[in-house]
Design a protein around this motif. Structure first.
Motif, PDB file in Angstrom:
ATOM      1  N   PHE A 136       7.456   1.419   7.273  1.00  0.00           N
ATOM      2  CA  PHE A 136       7.849   1.179   5.887  1.00  0.00           C
ATOM      3  C   PHE A 136       8.349  -0.249   5.712  1.00  0.00           C
ATOM      4  O   PHE A 136       9.196  -0.727   6.474  1.00  0.00           O
ATOM      5  N   HIS A 137       7.818  -0.913   4.693  1.00  0.00           N
ATOM      6  CA  HIS A 137       8.196  -2.292   4.366  1.00  0.00           C
ATOM      7  C   HIS A 137       9.047  -2.387   3.100  1.00  0.00           C
ATOM      8  O   HIS A 137       9.673  -3.417   2.871  1.00  0.00           O
ATOM      9  N   TRP A 138       9.020  -1.350   2.284  1.00  0.00           N
ATOM     10  CA  TRP A 138       9.775  -1.393   1.018  1.00  0.00           C
ATOM     11  C   TRP A 138      10.129   0.037   0.645  1.00  0.00           C
ATOM     12  O   TRP A 138       9.257   0.905   0.542  1.00  0.00           O
ATOM     13  N   VAL A 139      11.418   0.265   0.457  1.00  0.00           N
ATOM     14  CA  VAL A 139      11.925   1.583   0.105  1.00  0.00           C
ATOM     15  C   VAL A 139      12.914   1.384  -1.044  1.00  0.00           C
ATOM     16  O   VAL A 139      13.989   0.799  -0.853  1.00  0.00           O
ATOM     17  N   LEU A 140      12.533   1.859  -2.237  1.00  0.00           N
ATOM     18  CA  LEU A 140      13.350   1.639  -3.425  1.00  0.00           C
ATOM     19  C   LEU A 140      13.332   2.922  -4.261  1.00  0.00           C
ATOM     20  O   LEU A 140      12.258   3.395  -4.650  1.00  0.00           O
TER      21      LEU A 140
END
Length: 207
Positions: free
Chosen positions: A84-88
Motif C-alpha cells: 500500500f502506497h496511499w491509505v486515506l
C-alpha cells in the motif's frame, strides 16, 4: 462512479513527478518529487456518506532477498503481494477532489504521522515496514508515498488508484491502521468504487 487521476492515463506509465524513487544511471535510484497526483471523482451514488482512497502495488516481491542486490534479479515468476502506497479514509461526502501535492510533496525521511490530514484521516503505508531497517529513513509513513519498485525486478509494476464510496461517515479507525485494516472495515459498506491503474519501473531493461 468515475475516477480521474490527473497526469496518469489508465494503463500508462506514471510520471516521475509522482514517484518516491526515480531512475539514476549511477546509483540505480534517487529520491523523486514524491507528489501525490490530483484525484477527482464524480457520480457517487445516493446515500454516500464518506470516501476512501487507496493506492497499492500488487506486484511487490513476496521474498525480498534479491531486491536491489547487485548481480541478482528478482524473477518475474516470484509470488507477489500487495504494497500500500496511499491509505486515506473518512473523506467527507462533500469532497470530490484531492489537489496535487496536498498529501505529499517530496520524500520525508522518517515519514509522516497518521491521523487527521489535510483531507480525511491518514493510514499507514508499507514504507513503514520496508524502511524499518534503514536508520536514516526508519519511521512511520502515513498518507501518500509514491512508486519505488526494485531496480532489478523483471516484472513491470502496476499501481491501482481506487476511490470507494461508503454508506458510513467514518470507518472508526485510528492509530497506525493500514490498507488491510481498511479493506476489512469497508466490508458491507461500499456503495460504489472506481479505479485507475498506472505502471512504473526502475529497471532500465523495461523502461
Amino acid at each position: 462512479m468515475k475516477l480521474r487521476v490527473h497526469g496518469i492515463d489508465d494503463g500508462q506509465p506514471i510520471p516521475e513527478t509522482f514517484a518516491f524513487g526515480v531512475y539514476n544511471e549511477q546509483d540505480h535510484m534517487s529520491f523523486g518529487p514524491n507528489r501525490n497526483p490530483e484525484l477527482t471523482w464524480e457520480d457517487a451514488p445516493e446515500g454516500t456518506r464518506s470516501f476512501v482512497v487507496l493506492m497499492f502495488d500488487p506486484d511487490v516481491p513476496s521474498v525480498a532477498d534479491d531486491v536491489n542486490q547487485e548481480g541478482r534479479v528478482v524473477p518475474r515468476d516470484l509470488p507477489r503481494v500487495d504494497f500500500f502506497h496511499w491509505v486515506l479514509v473518512d473523506i467527507p461526502a462533500s469532497v470530490n477532489r484531492i489537489p496535487e501535492g496536498e498529501d505529499s510533496d517530496g520524500v520525508r525521511p522518517k515519514g509522516k504521522a497518521p491521523g487527521p490530514g489535510p483531507i480525511g484521516v491518514r493510514g499507514v503505508n508499507n514504507y513503514t515496514q520496508f524502511l524499518a531497517g534503514n536508520p536514516d529513513m526508519a519511521g512511520t509513513y502515513a498518507g501518500y508515498d509514491g512508486p519505488c519498485p526494485p531496480w532489478n525486478d523483471e516484472r513491470l509494476h502496476h499501481y491501482h488508484f481506487e476511490v470507494h464510496a461508503l454508506d458510513v461517515d467514518s470507518l472508526g479507525l485510528s492509530g497506525e491502521f493500514d490498507g488491510h485494516d481498511v479493506r476489512e472495515a469497508m466490508k458491507g459498506h461500499v456503495l460504489a468504487s472506481a479505479r485507475v491503474t498506472g505502471t512504473y519501473t526502475l529497471n532500465p531493461d523495461l523502461r
